[in-house]
Scaffold this active site. Structure first.
Site, mmCIF file in Angstrom:
data_model
loop_
_atom_site.group_PDB
_atom_site.id
_atom_site.type_symbol
_atom_site.label_atom_id
_atom_site.label_comp_id
_atom_site.label_asym_id
_atom_site.label_seq_id
_atom_site.Cartn_x
_atom_site.Cartn_y
_atom_site.Cartn_z
ATOM 1 N N ALA A 61 0.861 -1.194 0.000
ATOM 2 C CA ALA A 61 0.000 0.000 0.000
ATOM 3 C C ALA A 61 0.889 1.232 0.000
ATOM 4 O O ALA A 61 2.029 1.187 0.477
ATOM 5 C CB ALA A 61 -0.881 -0.014 1.240
ATOM 6 N N GLY A 100 0.702 -5.064 1.036
ATOM 7 C CA GLY A 100 -0.419 -5.131 0.093
ATOM 8 C C GLY A 100 -0.013 -5.748 -1.235
ATOM 9 O O GLY A 100 -0.856 -6.315 -1.945
ATOM 10 N N GLU A 103 -0.342 -9.306 -0.666
ATOM 11 C CA GLU A 103 -1.776 -9.607 -0.505
ATOM 12 C C GLU A 103 -2.476 -9.627 -1.863
ATOM 13 O O GLU A 103 -3.357 -10.454 -2.111
ATOM 14 C CB GLU A 103 -2.417 -8.577 0.430
ATOM 15 C CG GLU A 103 -1.880 -8.725 1.857
ATOM 16 C CD GLU A 103 -2.441 -7.673 2.790
ATOM 17 O OE1 GLU A 103 -1.942 -6.545 2.758
ATOM 18 O OE2 GLU A 103 -3.379 -7.981 3.523
ATOM 19 N N GLU A 123 3.632 -5.368 7.443
ATOM 20 C CA GLU A 123 2.728 -4.349 7.985
ATOM 21 C C GLU A 123 2.929 -4.128 9.480
ATOM 22 O O GLU A 123 2.795 -3.011 9.983
ATOM 23 C CB GLU A 123 1.266 -4.740 7.732
ATOM 24 C CG GLU A 123 0.804 -4.562 6.295
ATOM 25 C CD GLU A 123 1.009 -5.800 5.438
ATOM 26 O OE1 GLU A 123 1.865 -6.643 5.780
ATOM 27 O OE2 GLU A 123 0.308 -5.918 4.418
HETATM 28 C C1 LIG Z 1 12.181 -2.936 0.120
HETATM 29 C C2 LIG Z 1 11.612 -1.590 -0.320
HETATM 30 C C3 LIG Z 1 10.326 -1.776 -1.058
HETATM 31 C C4 LIG Z 1 12.627 -0.925 -1.283
HETATM 32 O O1 LIG Z 1 13.823 -0.656 -0.599
HETATM 33 P P1 LIG Z 1 14.944 0.268 -1.272
HETATM 34 O O2 LIG Z 1 15.181 -0.164 -2.667
HETATM 35 O O3 LIG Z 1 16.080 0.294 -0.313
HETATM 36 O O4 LIG Z 1 14.312 1.719 -1.385
HETATM 37 P P2 LIG Z 1 13.799 2.686 -0.247
HETATM 38 O O5 LIG Z 1 14.779 3.777 -0.092
HETATM 39 O O6 LIG Z 1 13.408 1.956 0.952
HETATM 40 O O7 LIG Z 1 12.479 3.247 -0.913
HETATM 41 C C5 LIG Z 1 12.529 4.026 -2.097
HETATM 42 C C6 LIG Z 1 11.462 5.073 -2.015
HETATM 43 O O8 LIG Z 1 10.189 4.444 -2.028
HETATM 44 C C7 LIG Z 1 9.414 4.863 -0.914
HETATM 45 N N1 LIG Z 1 8.549 3.724 -0.528
HETATM 46 C C8 LIG Z 1 8.911 2.476 -0.339
HETATM 47 N N2 LIG Z 1 7.858 1.707 -0.045
HETATM 48 C C9 LIG Z 1 6.794 2.530 -0.065
HETATM 49 C C10 LIG Z 1 5.401 2.349 0.151
HETATM 50 N N3 LIG Z 1 4.894 1.126 0.450
HETATM 51 N N4 LIG Z 1 4.617 3.406 0.071
HETATM 52 C C11 LIG Z 1 5.108 4.626 -0.226
HETATM 53 N N5 LIG Z 1 6.410 4.879 -0.457
HETATM 54 C C12 LIG Z 1 7.235 3.836 -0.373
HETATM 55 C C13 LIG Z 1 10.439 5.200 0.143
HETATM 56 O O9 LIG Z 1 9.901 6.059 1.095
HETATM 57 C C14 LIG Z 1 11.503 5.871 -0.716
HETATM 58 O O10 LIG Z 1 11.043 7.161 -0.984
HETATM 59 P P3 LIG Z 1 12.043 8.376 -1.072
HETATM 60 O O11 LIG Z 1 12.963 8.076 -2.200
HETATM 61 O O12 LIG Z 1 12.784 8.390 0.234
HETATM 62 O O13 LIG Z 1 11.195 9.556 -1.279
HETATM 63 C C15 LIG Z 1 11.438 -0.687 0.905
HETATM 64 O O14 LIG Z 1 11.147 0.612 0.476
HETATM 65 C C16 LIG Z 1 10.352 -1.119 1.821
HETATM 66 O O15 LIG Z 1 10.571 -1.963 2.654
HETATM 67 N N6 LIG Z 1 9.163 -0.514 1.689
HETATM 68 C C17 LIG Z 1 8.057 -0.722 2.573
HETATM 69 C C18 LIG Z 1 7.391 -2.024 2.308
HETATM 70 C C19 LIG Z 1 6.212 -2.173 3.222
HETATM 71 O O16 LIG Z 1 6.317 -2.060 4.406
HETATM 72 N N7 LIG Z 1 5.050 -2.425 2.650
HETATM 73 C C20 LIG Z 1 3.840 -2.526 3.369
HETATM 74 C C21 LIG Z 1 3.093 -1.244 3.301
HETATM 75 S S1 LIG Z 1 1.624 -1.267 4.290
HETATM 76 C C22 LIG Z 1 0.586 -2.222 3.406
HETATM 77 O O17 LIG Z 1 0.932 -2.683 2.368
HETATM 78 C C23 LIG Z 1 -0.759 -2.405 3.993
HETATM 79 C C24 LIG Z 1 -1.625 -3.192 3.363
HETATM 80 C C25 LIG Z 1 -2.973 -3.357 3.886
HETATM 81 C C26 LIG Z 1 -3.689 -2.077 3.658
HETATM 82 C C27 LIG Z 1 -5.101 -2.254 3.787
HETATM 83 C C28 LIG Z 1 -5.651 -0.930 3.593
HETATM 84 C C29 LIG Z 1 -6.938 -0.892 4.256
HETATM 85 C C30 LIG Z 1 -7.019 0.419 4.932
HETATM 86 C C31 LIG Z 1 -8.235 0.378 5.786
HETATM 87 C C32 LIG Z 1 -7.935 0.988 7.058
HETATM 88 C C33 LIG Z 1 -9.122 0.998 7.907
HETATM 89 C C34 LIG Z 1 -9.314 2.385 8.248
HETATM 90 C C35 LIG Z 1 -10.480 2.513 9.097
HETATM 91 C C36 LIG Z 1 -10.764 3.920 9.105
HETATM 92 C C37 LIG Z 1 -11.783 4.172 10.126
HETATM 93 O O18 LIG Z 1 -12.758 3.421 10.213
HETATM 94 O O19 LIG Z 1 -11.591 5.145 10.844
#
Ligand SMILES: CC(C)(COP(=O)(O)OP(=O)(O)OC[C@H]1O[C@@H](n2cnc3c(N)ncnc32)[C@H](O)[C@@H]1OP(=O)(O)O)[C@@H](O)C(=O)NCCC(=O)NCCSC(=O)/C=C/CCCCCCCCCCCCC(=O)O
Length: 717
Positions: A61, A100, A103, A123
């Protein structure tokens, strides 16, 4: 967005396109929904492949979207719709499938990956759970036990492990998209029911309740108050015991609680802080994007005590050849025996692809003449370090980078005894240096951008979180630690016990309270520094005011009594002999404190955990504001990364500066003023920057950099 194309024949290819990691932003989700619809409607399409642009499937996500109102198609129904498609859908996983992203792949009927791909549901590390069906589909695919491990730790797995676990159907060393296309063609028309994970039962061991209870208690113990790991276990309990639809309902409920918790915000802030600090900048304007780092292939480490040995291992693990120098024969012999074993153990643990660099041991400083970079790691004593630096300056070839592993000594002074002060920086490692993630890269006014860039890049190669910080006593981490320790000592004078102070801090989430920590690192470390600073030692009058400030001689007196901590079996606690690890309260300490208070006419009062936290943490935070004001750290993220990665600050509380914002700057200011006005606690004078921020309406932590820069331009700081 997501691009749709129909390959020659009958396969539709959907390519996620959102650089750099193809995160599932609103536009990407909309693109997927549209593309899936198109594939469904096209009678010529018999199967579908989903892949990511530029060799990265999907990083999950879009975390940046979590801060604002949600828009675009939600993930959960989008993934359900993919699962329900009656044409086979395969995920072609290259690079990463995280959160995500995985997922989404679990909603596909097949998963095919490149051998170098990395998969996981991290997550939990962002204060969430796999809330797009991952907590319900993964255990149905790989069984409850394996899913508990992956989801509660958030660990990444290689394609090979994912294949073994059953997450993947096939792994290839060649093009994963080509293989997936070929594969879906071959299964077109076959029944898909058994491929829809939501319809499968969850494979569980017979003693499922006892397994879940065991994991829950382990997770609670490990999580230090973090909510997400506990919620992950609860979601998996639902997967094990409820039909899919009810499990999804539980997943949604838990996700909503986590999503709105301060912890999720803190952990997401910590994720971005870690990346912000990599984009370092110096007051001179030099920065990560306008400075060039040298690539180091041969380095030397001087001094093979605990720190030096760890640094040698950390360097060698990156493939760098290391000359390890120790002039004391006995120490050298021991290091030559111990270091290769440390290296082997760590290389095995990390399953490294790169073979470790060669280490050569020497007692002769002359042997470093050919290296490109030297890290001096001798005893923390300025005159000794100066001697080594002078010697290095004469031995090393011109242009060699000279770094000092010091925890707080003046880098400028060291630079001044060399011919090229621009090539001198501090590299402050944390023990054990081959394990701990933090590296403070300390620049002085004369350090060149190239030297800083090289040290930062070297840190990255070693897997460290490098933070560039200015030169001042204690740099950032230890400078902030000083007022924290002071307040802890004052609290003992005023009536607290070491256990009370430690309990309050451990309840807050530190792995160890301040006194247990001092016992572990050795009380003599601070004693030596205070002696050097003229605060204690022969000839210094034993009063509670030194150099014009309130001073507690308690830790000095402990050292004078031979209580140096774990190494002597006695410190603020007692242990089962020297080197013992299990801390037990010691009646000797109670008597010692009572006697001390009586001698100084102090009357013990009862002290609440709230006061302990306020006095210790707000003192530390206040110094953080001073550090920002002095431009020793470029922004609050730098301080927070230092505390999270080097000082045990609970990650789910973001870091001290983020925490200040969560508590409310006005509240911090008010409590500092309160304690400061107390006649016996004058150290807590609130920093000017804190006052200015409060006066400006307490902007959020993300705006502080901008605020500080503006204030500086207008000379308000
Ligand atoms: C391994 C990586 C992917 C890459 O690593 P690397 O190559 O070393 O590069 P980085 O320097 O880390 O990253 C490069 C740039 O990319 C940006 N980045 C990385 N990942 C993301 C991302 N997921 N989103 C946005 N940006 C991202 C990073 O910041 C760098 O940016 P910049 O160059 O510095 O500007 C590594 O990046 C990594 O590990 N990334 C994270 C992976 C991760 O953790 N993924 C999981 C994300 S969370 C998720 O997926 C959740 C899923 C379920 C969501 C369900 C949604 C439902 C919402 C409902 C909520 C209910 C609300 C109720 C509300 C109410 O009722 O009130």
């Amino acid at each position: 967005m997501a691009r749709y194309s129909r390959l020659p024949g009958s396969v539709a290819l959907i390519t996620l396109h959102n650089p750099p990691v193809n995160a599932l932003s609103a536009a990407v989700r909309q693109g997927i929904v549209d593309a899936v619809q198109r594939a469904l409607k096209d009678p010529k399409v018999t199967s579908v492949v989903i892949c990511g642009q530029n060799g990265k499937f999907c990083g999950g996500a879009d975390i940046r979207e979590f801060a604002g109102p949600m828009s675009g198609p939600p993930l959960v129904p989008m993934i359900h719709a993919i699962e329900a498609v009656d044409k086979p859908v395969a995920a072609a996983i290259e690079g990463v499938a995280l959160g995500g992203g995985l997922e989404l792949a679990l909603g596909c009927h097949y998963r095919i990956a490149h051998s170098k791909a990395v998969l996981g549901l991290p997550e939990v590390t962002l204060g969430l759970l796999p809330g797009a069906g991952g907590s319900q589909r993964l255990p149905r695919l790989i069984g409850l036990t394996a899913a508990l491990d992956l989801i509660t730790t958030g660990r990444h797995v290689s394609a090979a492990e994912a294949l073994k676990l059953g997450i993947l159907d096939q792994v290839t060393d060649n093009n994963a998209v080509d293989l997936a296309v070929e594969f879906v063609r071959s299964v077109a028309g076959q029944p898909l029911d058994s491929r829809r994970l939501s319809t499968l039962p969850c494979p569980c061991p017979p003693d499922v309740d006892s397994l879940l209870d065991k994991v829950m208690s382990k997770v609670r113990q490990r999580s230090r108050g973090a909510l997400a790991p506990v919620a992950c276990v609860q979601a998996l309990r639902a997967a094990a015991s409820l039909p899919y639809a009810q499990g999804m309902e539980k997943e949604r409920e838990l996700m909503a609680t986590l999503f709105n918790s301060g912890q999720a915000r803190a952990l997401q802030y910590a994720f971005f802080s870690q990346r912000v600090v990599g984009k370092w900048s110096l007051p001179s304007g030099a920065s990560w994007d306008n400075s060039t780092a040298r690539t180091i292939s041969k380095a030397a480490v001087i001094g093979l005590g605990t720190m030096g040995r760890g640094i040698v291992v950390a360097l060698a693990l990156t493939g760098i050849s290391v000359v390890a120098v120790e002039t004391q024969e006995k120490q050298l012999a021991e290091a030559s025996r111990v270091v290769p074993a440390m290296l082997q153990r760590e290389a095995g643990r990390r399953r490294l692809a790169t073979p470790p660099g060669v280490i050569s041991f020497s007692s002769n400083l002359q042997d470093v003449s050919e290296v490109e970079l030297v890290i001096e790691a001798v005893f923390e004593d300025m005159s000794l370090k100066l001697q080594v630096f002078k010697h290095l300056a004469s031995v090393c070839r011109p242009g060699t980078l000279l770094c000092s592993n010091t925890s707080g000594l003046d880098i400028d002074q060291l630079a001044a005894v060399t011919q090229s002060p621009g090539l001198v920086v501090g590299m402050h490692f944390f023990a054990p240096a081959h394990v701990m993630k933090l590296l403070e890269v300390v620049y002085g006014p004369r350090s060149s951008p190239e030297a800083v860039a090289t040290a930062m890049q070297l840190g990255k190669r070693m897997g460290k979180v490098g933070v560039a910080v200015g030169n001042c006593p204690g740099f950032v981490g230890n400078r902030m630690l000083k007022p924290y320790l002071e307040q802890a000592n004052f609290l003992l004078e005023e009536g607290a016990t070491p256990q009370q102070v430690d309990e309050a801090l451990e309840e807050f989430g530190f792995p160890m309270g301040v006194f247990r920590m001092s016992d572990l690192s050795g009380l003599d470390v601070g004693w030596r520094i205070r002696k050097e600073a003229g605060l204690t030692g022969p000839g210094v009058e034993s009063t509670r005011t030194r150099q014009g400030r309130r001073y507690s001689p308690l830790p000095d007196q402990m050292c004078e009594a031979g209580r140096l901590g774990q190494k002597t079996g006695k410190g603020w606690y007692q242990y089962d002999g020297p080197g013992g690890r299990v801390a037990r309260s010691d009646p000797w300490v109670d008597i010692f404190l009572e006697t001390y208070r009586a001698e100084h006419g102090l009357v013990a009062r009862s002290i609440t955990p709230e006061e302990i936290l306020e006095r210790c943490l707000y003192a530390l935070i206040n110094e953080g504001f001073n550090i920002l004001q002095d431009a020793v750290a470029a922004g609050p993220e730098d301080i927070d990364a230092i505390y999270v990665f080097g000082y045990g600050w609970p990650r789910h509380r973001g870091g001290p500066m983020f925490h200040a914002g969560q508590v409310g700057l006005g509240r911090i200011l008010e409590r500092l003023n309160h304690h400061h006005s107390h006649p016996d606690v004058p150290h807590l004078k609130p920093s000017t920057l804190l006052r200015r921020l409060v006066a400006a309406g307490s902007p959020p932590v993300q705006k502080w950099r901008e605020f500080i820069n503006k204030e500086r331009v207008h000379s308000q700081l």
